[in-house]
Motif scaffolding. Sequence first.
Motif, short mmCIF file in Angstrom:
data_model
loop_
_atom_site.label_atom_id
_atom_site.label_comp_id
_atom_site.label_asym_id
_atom_site.label_seq_id
_atom_site.Cartn_x
_atom_site.Cartn_y
_atom_site.Cartn_z
N HIS A 23 29.89 72.98 36.41
CA HIS A 23 29.43 72.44 37.73
C HIS A 23 30.59 71.88 38.41
O HIS A 23 30.40 71.71 39.85
CB HIS A 23 28.36 71.27 37.30
CG HIS A 23 27.13 71.85 36.47
ND1 HIS A 23 26.12 72.31 37.11
CD2 HIS A 23 27.02 71.82 35.10
CE1 HIS A 23 25.28 72.77 36.04
NE2 HIS A 23 25.72 72.21 34.92
N VAL A 24 31.67 71.21 37.61
CA VAL A 24 32.52 70.99 38.60
C VAL A 24 33.37 72.13 39.38
O VAL A 24 33.75 71.77 40.28
CB VAL A 24 33.63 70.19 37.44
CG1 VAL A 24 34.94 69.69 38.51
CG2 VAL A 24 32.88 68.82 36.83
N GLU A 25 33.49 73.19 38.69
CA GLU A 25 34.07 74.29 39.25
C GLU A 25 33.39 74.67 40.34
O GLU A 25 33.86 75.11 41.39
CB GLU A 25 34.22 75.54 38.30
CG GLU A 25 35.07 74.98 37.12
CD GLU A 25 35.20 76.19 35.99
OE1 GLU A 25 35.95 76.10 35.16
OE2 GLU A 25 34.38 77.12 36.18
N ALA A 27 31.51 72.82 42.38
CA ALA A 27 31.77 71.78 43.42
C ALA A 27 33.12 71.94 43.99
O ALA A 27 32.98 72.04 45.41
CB ALA A 27 31.76 70.28 42.77
N LEU A 28 34.08 72.34 43.35
CA LEU A 28 35.27 72.67 43.77
C LEU A 28 35.36 73.82 44.81
O LEU A 28 35.82 73.82 45.92
CB LEU A 28 36.38 72.61 42.70
CG LEU A 28 37.59 73.07 43.33
CD1 LEU A 28 38.16 72.20 44.21
CD2 LEU A 28 38.77 73.26 42.08
N CYS A 106 27.71 71.60 46.34
CA CYS A 106 28.95 70.55 46.44
C CYS A 106 28.53 69.40 47.05
O CYS A 106 28.02 69.43 48.30
CB CYS A 106 30.11 71.25 47.29
SG CYS A 106 31.51 70.29 47.69
N HIS A 111 35.97 65.45 48.14
CA HIS A 111 36.33 64.98 46.82
C HIS A 111 36.94 66.32 46.21
O HIS A 111 37.00 65.99 44.87
CB HIS A 111 35.15 64.77 46.04
CG HIS A 111 34.35 63.21 46.68
ND1 HIS A 111 33.30 62.78 46.08
CD2 HIS A 111 34.94 62.39 47.47
CE1 HIS A 111 32.97 61.49 46.62
NE2 HIS A 111 34.05 61.52 47.44
N ALA A 112 37.24 67.11 46.67
CA ALA A 112 37.81 68.25 46.29
C ALA A 112 39.20 68.01 45.51
O ALA A 112 39.23 68.47 44.41
CB ALA A 112 38.19 69.34 47.30
N TYR A 115 37.85 67.03 42.25
CA TYR A 115 37.08 68.17 41.24
C TYR A 115 38.27 68.75 40.80
O TYR A 115 38.13 69.16 39.39
CB TYR A 115 36.53 68.92 42.09
CG TYR A 115 35.09 68.23 42.90
CD1 TYR A 115 34.62 67.26 42.15
CD2 TYR A 115 34.69 68.67 44.22
CE1 TYR A 115 33.63 66.45 42.97
CE2 TYR A 115 33.75 67.96 44.69
CZ TYR A 115 33.21 66.97 44.31
OH TYR A 115 32.09 66.26 44.97
N MET A 118 39.65 67.30 37.82
CA MET A 118 38.83 67.47 36.65
C MET A 118 38.86 69.18 35.97
O MET A 118 38.80 69.20 34.60
CB MET A 118 37.25 67.46 36.88
CG MET A 118 37.08 65.92 37.34
SD MET A 118 35.23 65.73 38.10
CE MET A 118 35.40 64.10 38.87
N VAL A 119 38.97 69.98 36.78
CA VAL A 119 39.20 71.33 36.17
C VAL A 119 40.57 71.48 35.45
O VAL A 119 40.57 72.18 34.35
CB VAL A 119 39.18 72.35 37.48
CG1 VAL A 119 39.65 73.64 37.18
CG2 VAL A 119 37.84 72.36 38.07
#
Length: 369
Positions: A23-25, A27-28, A106, A111-112, A115, A118-119
């Motif tokens: 989900h983080v990916e 969003a990025l 997203c 907030h990229a 994100y 985190m990735v």
Amino acid sequence: MSLSPEPDEDDLDTIPAPQPVFHVEQALLGALLLDPHRLGEVTGVCAGSFSTAAHSALFAAISTLPPPDPAEHAKNTTWLNQVLAASREQARGLTASYLHTLIQVCPWPRHAPAYARMVEAEHARRRLRAAAEHLLQTIQDGSLPHPVQTVLAEADTLAAVVDNIAARFPPRAGVLPRTPPPPPAIAPDYAEAAQEEQLLLATATAHPAGIESVRWLLPEDFTQPLHAGLWQCLTALDRRHEPVDPVTVLWEAQQRGLLEHGSEPGDVLRLLAEPAGSVEHWAERALQRSLLATADHAGRRIEAYAGDPANTPFQLVVGARRSLADLGAIRARWQHATGRILPQRPRPAPTTRAGPPTTTAARTARATR
């Protein structure tokens, strides 16, 4: 013409839910598809940092294609179509609807950078786990002509991964992994190890002059507590320049309480009565086995740390370095024992995040200005 059967609901239940990083990916990638100019704010990630081939292909396309004009991008999907066409060369299953899904999921494009961090952290965990697994596979390979050299080379590769992660995620002092370390694996050649240790003890008893030359061998290098205790008896007698034979070793063993756990005196005497070969040969064999067991334990600990998603990259670095420190200590003893200096990759100084200066340190700093 036969139709493909509909998937059974029970089969769908067996599909694991996506991990949080998925989900983080999303969003990025959604942030970069919506605002391509934010690619300049994203550092530390590349196409290989993503957990799926589709996400890797999308990031590669976004990074490669020239960014669109912001005004034009707000009015049409021309650039998105270019991204889809380029990414489908690597992931044919991608669709336009998935790109729009990424944009919709997203929360905040601004907030990229968060994100991306985190990735990067999750990619660091995967890299560390893969390097630990490769070390363990090398240790278990019984066909290696030079197992120690090969295993230590893999350990250096693992240490390089740790150093690379530390450069991006400097460890905080005192932050340890919360994952309990796994129990040591039982060596598959346990019976062979016990037999060789008995030969070492018997040969050292028969030829005590060889004990001094193998002072690098420690009790913890033995696989059985009794053998470790008898080695301590032998080295103690030799250090005190007292007579060494099966009877004196047995008496020393009694003084150290080694016979209180079911070991019969006659069994100890028989164990020490069949020498063969040289003390140096069997001692080196014991040290090699201990080194490989230490490497195995370090690899399993690091694998366990990296497999726990609750551990941060900071904790992974601290835990991995402490695990590799044990291997470094026995590596030094191996080099001393064999006289072979194995090549080792230069290690940078550990990186830590400094806290606020103490009052004394602050006064000293001001006094030197």
